[in-house]
Design a protein around this motif. Structure first.
Motif, PDB file in Angstrom:
ATOM      1  N   LEU A   1       2.516  13.619 -14.231  1.00 10.84           N
ATOM      2  CA  LEU A   1       1.174  13.596 -13.742  1.00 10.84           C
ATOM      3  C   LEU A   1       0.791  15.106 -13.813  1.00 10.84           C
ATOM      4  O   LEU A   1      -0.599  15.179 -14.209  1.00 10.84           O
ATOM      5  CB  LEU A   1       1.169  13.459 -12.217  1.00 10.84           C
TER       6      LEU A   1
ATOM      7  N   PRO B   1       1.669  -2.125 -13.210  1.00 13.45           N
ATOM      8  CA  PRO B   1       3.210  -2.493 -13.457  1.00 13.45           C
ATOM      9  C   PRO B   1       3.589  -3.174 -12.196  1.00 13.45           C
ATOM     10  O   PRO B   1       4.437  -4.284 -12.776  1.00 13.45           O
ATOM     11  CB  PRO B   1       3.960  -1.291 -13.620  1.00 13.45           C
TER      12      PRO B   1
ATOM     13  N   GLN C   1      -4.807   6.947 -12.069  1.00  9.35           N
ATOM     14  CA  GLN C   1      -3.551   6.885 -12.337  1.00  9.35           C
ATOM     15  C   GLN C   1      -2.491   6.045 -11.376  1.00  9.35           C
ATOM     16  O   GLN C   1      -1.594   5.443 -12.129  1.00  9.35           O
ATOM     17  CB  GLN C   1      -2.966   8.570 -12.211  1.00  9.35           C
TER      18      GLN C   1
ATOM     19  N   ILE D   1      -3.790  13.556   2.772  1.00  8.95           N
ATOM     20  CA  ILE D   1      -3.778  12.066   2.456  1.00  8.95           C
ATOM     21  C   ILE D   1      -4.509  11.475   3.447  1.00  8.95           C
ATOM     22  O   ILE D   1      -4.596  10.106   3.287  1.00  8.95           O
ATOM     23  CB  ILE D   1      -2.124  12.068   2.403  1.00  8.95           C
TER      24      ILE D   1
ATOM     25  N   ALA E   1      -1.494  11.845  -7.717  1.00 10.13           N
ATOM     26  CA  ALA E   1      -2.003  10.772  -8.634  1.00 10.13           C
ATOM     27  C   ALA E   1      -3.667  10.555  -8.242  1.00 10.13           C
ATOM     28  O   ALA E   1      -3.864  10.458  -7.169  1.00 10.13           O
ATOM     29  CB  ALA E   1      -1.161   9.462  -8.656  1.00 10.13           C
TER      30      ALA E   1
ATOM     31  N   ASP F   1       0.836  -1.282  -0.041  1.00  9.75           N
ATOM     32  CA  ASP F   1       0.105   0.062   0.098  1.00  9.75           C
ATOM     33  C   ASP F   1       0.738   1.280   0.106  1.00  9.75           C
ATOM     34  O   ASP F   1       0.429   2.419  -0.495  1.00  9.75           O
ATOM     35  CB  ASP F   1      -0.904  -0.143   1.345  1.00  9.75           C
ATOM     36  N   SER F   2       2.024   1.019   0.487  1.00  6.90           N
ATOM     37  CA  SER F   2       2.987   2.338   0.537  1.00  6.90           C
ATOM     38  C   SER F   2       3.394   2.860  -1.044  1.00  6.90           C
ATOM     39  O   SER F   2       3.460   4.212  -1.107  1.00  6.90           O
ATOM     40  CB  SER F   2       4.321   1.918   1.280  1.00  6.90           C
ATOM     41  N   TYR F   3       3.119   1.945  -1.871  1.00  5.59           N
ATOM     42  CA  TYR F   3       3.176   2.370  -3.462  1.00  5.59           C
ATOM     43  C   TYR F   3       2.226   3.500  -3.661  1.00  5.59           C
ATOM     44  O   TYR F   3       2.139   4.363  -4.196  1.00  5.59           O
ATOM     45  CB  TYR F   3       3.289   1.168  -4.309  1.00  5.59           C
ATOM     46  N   ARG F   4       1.033   2.789  -3.397  1.00  3.22           N
ATOM     47  CA  ARG F   4      -0.343   3.762  -3.682  1.00  3.22           C
ATOM     48  C   ARG F   4      -0.157   5.127  -2.982  1.00  3.22           C
ATOM     49  O   ARG F   4      -0.514   6.146  -3.372  1.00  3.22           O
ATOM     50  CB  ARG F   4      -1.423   3.012  -3.050  1.00  3.22           C
ATOM     51  N   GLU F   5       0.316   5.037  -1.688  1.00  4.44           N
ATOM     52  CA  GLU F   5       0.151   6.170  -0.845  1.00  4.44           C
ATOM     53  C   GLU F   5       1.257   7.396  -1.389  1.00  4.44           C
ATOM     54  O   GLU F   5       0.659   8.245  -1.487  1.00  4.44           O
ATOM     55  CB  GLU F   5       0.682   5.970   0.747  1.00  4.44           C
ATOM     56  N   ALA F   6       2.236   6.610  -1.950  1.00  8.81           N
ATOM     57  CA  ALA F   6       3.244   7.313  -2.267  1.00  8.81           C
ATOM     58  C   ALA F   6       2.875   8.287  -3.577  1.00  8.81           C
ATOM     59  O   ALA F   6       2.988   9.513  -3.790  1.00  8.81           O
ATOM     60  CB  ALA F   6       4.577   6.751  -2.896  1.00  8.81           C
ATOM     61  N   ALA F   7       2.010   7.290  -4.317  1.00  5.34           N
ATOM     62  CA  ALA F   7       1.810   8.052  -5.783  1.00  5.34           C
ATOM     63  C   ALA F   7       0.691   9.046  -5.316  1.00  5.34           C
ATOM     64  O   ALA F   7       0.567  10.234  -5.949  1.00  5.34           O
ATOM     65  CB  ALA F   7       1.180   6.892  -6.713  1.00  5.34           C
ATOM     66  N   GLU F   8      -0.273   8.577  -4.565  1.00  6.42           N
ATOM     67  CA  GLU F   8      -1.508   9.556  -4.322  1.00  6.42           C
ATOM     68  C   GLU F   8      -1.065  10.879  -3.610  1.00  6.42           C
ATOM     69  O   GLU F   8      -1.281  11.973  -3.793  1.00  6.42           O
ATOM     70  CB  GLU F   8      -2.466   8.950  -3.283  1.00  6.42           C
ATOM     71  N   ALA F   9       0.109  10.618  -2.893  1.00  5.95           N
ATOM     72  CA  ALA F   9       0.774  11.973  -2.181  1.00  5.95           C
ATOM     73  C   ALA F   9       1.293  12.885  -3.187  1.00  5.95           C
ATOM     74  O   ALA F   9       1.487  13.907  -2.878  1.00  5.95           O
ATOM     75  CB  ALA F   9       1.762  11.596  -1.005  1.00  5.95           C
ATOM     76  N   MET F  10       1.746  12.409  -4.348  1.00  2.48           N
ATOM     77  CA  MET F  10       2.226  13.205  -5.477  1.00  2.48           C
ATOM     78  C   MET F  10       1.054  13.771  -6.264  1.00  2.48           C
ATOM     79  O   MET F  10       1.464  14.523  -7.292  1.00  2.48           O
ATOM     80  CB  MET F  10       3.421  12.464  -6.031  1.00  2.48           C
TER      81      MET F  10
ATOM     82  N   LYS G   1      -0.354   3.737 -13.557  1.00  4.37           N
ATOM     83  CA  LYS G   1       0.939   3.786 -13.831  1.00  4.37           C
ATOM     84  C   LYS G   1       1.881   3.108 -12.381  1.00  4.37           C
ATOM     85  O   LYS G   1       3.116   2.817 -12.685  1.00  4.37           O
ATOM     86  CB  LYS G   1       1.369   5.141 -13.368  1.00  4.37           C
ATOM     87  N   VAL G   2       1.166   2.545 -11.454  1.00  2.37           N
ATOM     88  CA  VAL G   2       1.941   2.084 -10.398  1.00  2.37           C
ATOM     89  C   VAL G   2       1.522   0.503 -10.194  1.00  2.37           C
ATOM     90  O   VAL G   2       2.197  -0.324 -10.241  1.00  2.37           O
ATOM     91  CB  VAL G   2       1.786   3.125  -8.922  1.00  2.37           C
TER      92      VAL G   2
END
Ligand SMILES: Nc1ncnc2c1ncn2[C@@H]1O[C@H](COP(=O)(O)OP(=O)(O)OP(=O)(O)O)[C@@H](O)[C@H]1O
Ligand SMILES: [Mg+2]
Lengths: 304, 263
Positions: free
Chosen positions: B120, A210, A202, B61, A198, A187-196, A206-207
Motif C-alpha cells: 500500500l 477477493p 483499496q 480508526i 488502505a 467487517d474486521s477485514y475492512r477494519e484491519a486493512a483500513e488500520a494499515m 484488495k480485500v
C-alpha cells in the motif's frame, strides 16, 4: 381438598395440540407437493421429449444444422441457429449487466448509508418485479425506434436490443446476490486493512472483492441462468428470425422463444411437438447445470 | 518554554484535553496522556472506561463510524497534530500501526498479509520477488514466526493458530516501519502459553517501536510495561512508571482498582 389430592392429566390433547398437528401437516403437504410437482413436470417433459430423441432425432443434425424447419416437407430439426441466438443475446446481456450489477452492489453495500441505501435497495427490488412482458414491450416500442435512429439501421429488433433488455432484467437479481456476498465479508477485514492505511477503494479491491469472490461468481451465474431462461422479453425484442448472427444488429431467435411461439401450433404428439420438448429438456439441463455450479461455487467458500 | 519543547520532542504520543462523544454519549473527558518515544506504556482500567476509544483516536480508526463520533482536544504523534484537517489518515496509519483484540489477518496468504501494508505504501519503487522475500523473512523472524511458517508462506493466514495469527498481525506492520504500535488487549484471545510468548515478543520490540498497549491483566501490565496509565469512567486518573503506580498509587481509585475492587 389439598393440593396433594388433585388428579393430574398429563396426556391431555388440547386445542393447541390439534392446531399444532394440523399446521405441521399442512406445511408438509405444501413442501411435498412442490417436490412432486417438479418431478411430475420433469417426467412429463422427458416423456414427450424422449419420443423424439429415441425416434426420428438425428443427433448430429440436431446440434449442427442451422436450419429449423419443422413444417417443411421433409422437415429439418437443427437448433444451431437457435443456440447461437440464445448464446449471443445472453452473452451481450452479461457484458452489460455484470459491470452494472457489481458496481451497483459495491455502491449499495460499501458506500451508501442510511436512507440512500434503503431507497436503492427498494428500487432494485422494484426493478426485479417488472414482468417480462413489460420488458418485451419496452424493447419493442422504445428500444426498437431508438436503435433505428441512433445506429441508422433498418430494424432495431435483434441481439443489441434483446441483450440490453435481458441485461437490465438480470441486473436486479445479480445486484441483490452480489450485495449479500459483500455483506457477508466480516467487517474486521475492512477494519484491519483500513488500520494499515488502505483507502476505501483499496479495501474494496484488495480485500472485500477477493473475500467475496465465490458469492460474486454465484451472482453472475444466477444472472446467466436468468437471461438464458427468459422467454417473453426475448421473443418480443430479438426479431425472432432464424439466423446465424454476424453483427449485433442481426435478428436472432432464442431456444425459449421458439418453444413459446410454436408449441400452440404444433399438433400434440407430432414430431414437431416432441422436438420442442427436446429443446425443453436441453434448457432444463443447462439451467440445472448453471444453478448447480452456482451452488457448488458458494459451498466451495467453506473449504480452504 | 524551551524546556517544554525539548520535552515534547521526546514524546511519541501527546494527548491533550481530548473529549470524545459517540452521538450524545460522552466516552472521554479531557484526557491527557504522554507516551515517551521507544517506551512501552500500558493502559489499564475497568471495562467500558474508554481505553479502546482513546487508542482508536490516535490512529483515527474511530472515524470509520462517521460523523457519529466527535472529538475535541489535540493528539500529537511525533509532534504532528493528527486531528488536523489536512492529515492524511493513510499516512498516519503507516506511522501508527494497530494490533486488535481478536487476531484479524486478512483472508490472504501469509506472504500477502506481511506484504499488504508494504504494497500500500511503497511509492513508485519496484521490488523484485527476492527483495520481497527478504522483507517477509525479516518481518516474520522478528516476531519469531519464521521457523513455523517458512515452508507454508502460501497458506491462508486465517487457518493458522490464534497465536501465530496474532504474531502475523504484528509482523505485517513492521515492513512499513511504524514509529508507534497500538495494541488493544492483544493477548485476550490467546491461551496462557501463547500470551507469554506474545508478551516476550512485545518486550523485544521495545526501543525500536513506541508501544501503547491496553490490557485487562494487571500482571501483564506489571511484567510488560515501563509506564502505566489508569483510566476510569472516561477520565485519566493516574499515569506514572509502572513499578511506582503499582506499589505507591497516588490516587485511592487506582489503589482500589489494582487491588481488584472493581470489575
Ligand atoms: N460505537 C459506539 N457507540 C456508542 N458507544 C460506544 C461505542 N463504542 C464504545 N462505546 C461506549 O464508550 C465507552 C467506552 O468504550 P471502550 O470500548 O472504549 O471501553 P474499553 O475501556 O475499551 O472497554 P473494554 O475493556 O471492555 O474493552 C463504553 O461505555 C462503551 O459502551
Ligand atoms: Mg476495549
Amino acid at each position: 381438598m389439598t393440593n396433594i389430592d388433585r388428579t393430574v392429566d398429563l396426556d391431555r390433547r388440547g386445542r393447541d395440540w390439534y392446531i399444532d398437528k394440523a399446521v405441521s401437516w399442512l406445511v408438509f403437504v405444501g413442501g411435498a407437493s412442490a417436490i412432486v410437482l417438479i418431478l411430475g413436470i420433469f417426467a412429463f417433459v422427458t416423456k414427450e421429449g424422449l419420443g423424439f430423441i429415441l425416434g426420428p432425432m438425428n443427433f448430429v443434425e440436431f446440434f449442427t444444422n442451422p436450419a429449423w424447419r419443422p413444417t417443411s416437407r421433409p422437415p429439418t430439426y437443427g437448433i444451431l441457429a437457435l443456440m447461437a441466438g440464445t448464446a449471443s443475446v445472453t452473452g451481450l446481456a452479461m457484458l452489460i449487466s455484470v459491470p452494472f450489477s457489481l458496481g451497483a452492489a459495491i455502491y449499495i453495500g460499501e458506500f451508501a448509508t442510511g436512507k440512500v441505501r434503503e431507497t436503492l435497495k427498494v428500487l432494485v427490488e422494484l426493478l426485479a418485479a417488472i414482468p417480462s412482458v413489460v420488458w418485451g414491450f419496452i424493447g419493442l416500442s422504445i428500444m426498437n425506434p431508438l436503435i433505428i435512429r441512433v445506429f441508422n439501421v433498418p430494424l432495431g429488433l435483434g441481439i443489441l436490443n434483446s441483450g440490453i433488455i435481458l441485461g437490465l432484467m438480470a441486473a436486479p437479481i445479480m445486484t441483490t446476490i452480489a450485495e449479500d456476498a459483500l455483506k457477508a465479508v466480516p467487517d474486521s477485514y475492512r477494519e484491519a486493512a483500513e488500520a494499515m492505511g488502505a483507502s476505501r477503494w483499496q479495501v474494496i479491491l484488495k480485500v472485500v472483492l477477493p473475500a467475496a469472490k465465490h458469492g460474486l461468481m454465484a451472482a453472475v451465474l444466477l444472472g446467466v441462468g436468468r437471461g438464458f431462461g427468459e422467454t417473453m422479453a426475448v421473443l418480443m425484442s430479438s426479431g425472432h428470425s432464424i439466423n446465424l448472427p454476424t453483427s449485433p444488429f442481426d435478428s436472432v431467435r432464442a431456444l425459449t422463444a421458439t418453444i413459446a411461439a410454436e408449441l400452440g401450433e404444433a399438433p400434440g404428439g407430432s414430431d414437431h411437438f416432441r422436438a420442442l420438448f427436446t429443446i425443453g429438456i436441453l434448457l432444463f439441463l443447462v439451467t440445472f447445470a448453471i444453478n448447480l455450479t452456482a451452488d457448488i461455487v458458494v459451498r466451495g467458500k467453506g473449504k480452504r | 518554554m524551551a524546556d517544554a519543547t525539548t520535552a515534547a520532542k521526546d514524546l511519541a504520543i501527546d494527548v491533550r484535553g481530548v473529549s470524545l462523544w459517540y452521538g450524545t454519549f460522552q466516552a472521554l473527558y479531557e484526557v491527557n496522556l504522554e507516551v515517551k518515544r521507544g517506551s512501552i506504556t500500558a493502559l489499564i482500567g475497568p471495562s467500558g472506561c474508554g481505553k479502546s476509544t482513546l487508542l482508536r483516536s490516535v490512529n483515527r480508526i474511530n472515524e470509520r463510524l462517521g460523523s457519529y463520533v466527535r472529538t475535541t482536544g489535540s493528539i500529537h504523534v511525533l509532534q504532528h497534530d493528527v486531528l488536523a484537517e489536512d492529515v492524511e489518515p493513510a499516512r498516519l496509519r503507516k506511522e501508527v500501526g494497530m494490533v486488535f483484540q481478536r487476531p484479524n489477518p486478512l483472508p490472504l496468504s501469509v506472504r500477502d498479509n506481511v506484504l499488504f501494508a508494504h504494497k500500500l505504501h511503497r511509492t513508485g519503487q519496484r521490488y523484485t520477488r527476492a527483495q520481497e522475500d527478504g522483507i517477509v523473512e525479516e518481518a516474520l523472524s522478528t516476531v519469531l514466526l519464521w521457523d513455523e511458517v517458512k515452508d507454508d508462506l502460501d497458506r491462508k493466514a486465517t487457518t493458522l493458530s490464534l497465536e501465530a495469527q496474532q504474531k502475523l498481525c504484528i509482523a505485517r506492520l513492521l515492513p512499513v516501519k511504524p514509529s508507534v504500535i497500538l495494541m488493544d488487549e492483544p493477548t485476550s484471545a490467546l491461551d496462557p502459553a501463547a500470551t507469554e510468548a506474545l508478551e516476550e515478543l512485545i518486550w523485544e520490540l521495545r526501543g525500536d517501536y513506541t508501544i501503547l498497549i491496553v490490557t485487562h491483566n494487571m500482571a501483564q501490565a506489571r511484567r510488560a510495561s515501563e509506564e502505566t496509565a489508569f483510566m476510569l469512567l472516561g477520565r485519566m486518573v493516574e499515569h506514572g512508571p509502572t513499578e511506582e503506580l503499582f506499589l505507591r498509587p497516588h490516587d485511592q481509585q487506582t489503589a482500589d482498582y489494582i487491588e481488584g475492587r472493581y470489575g
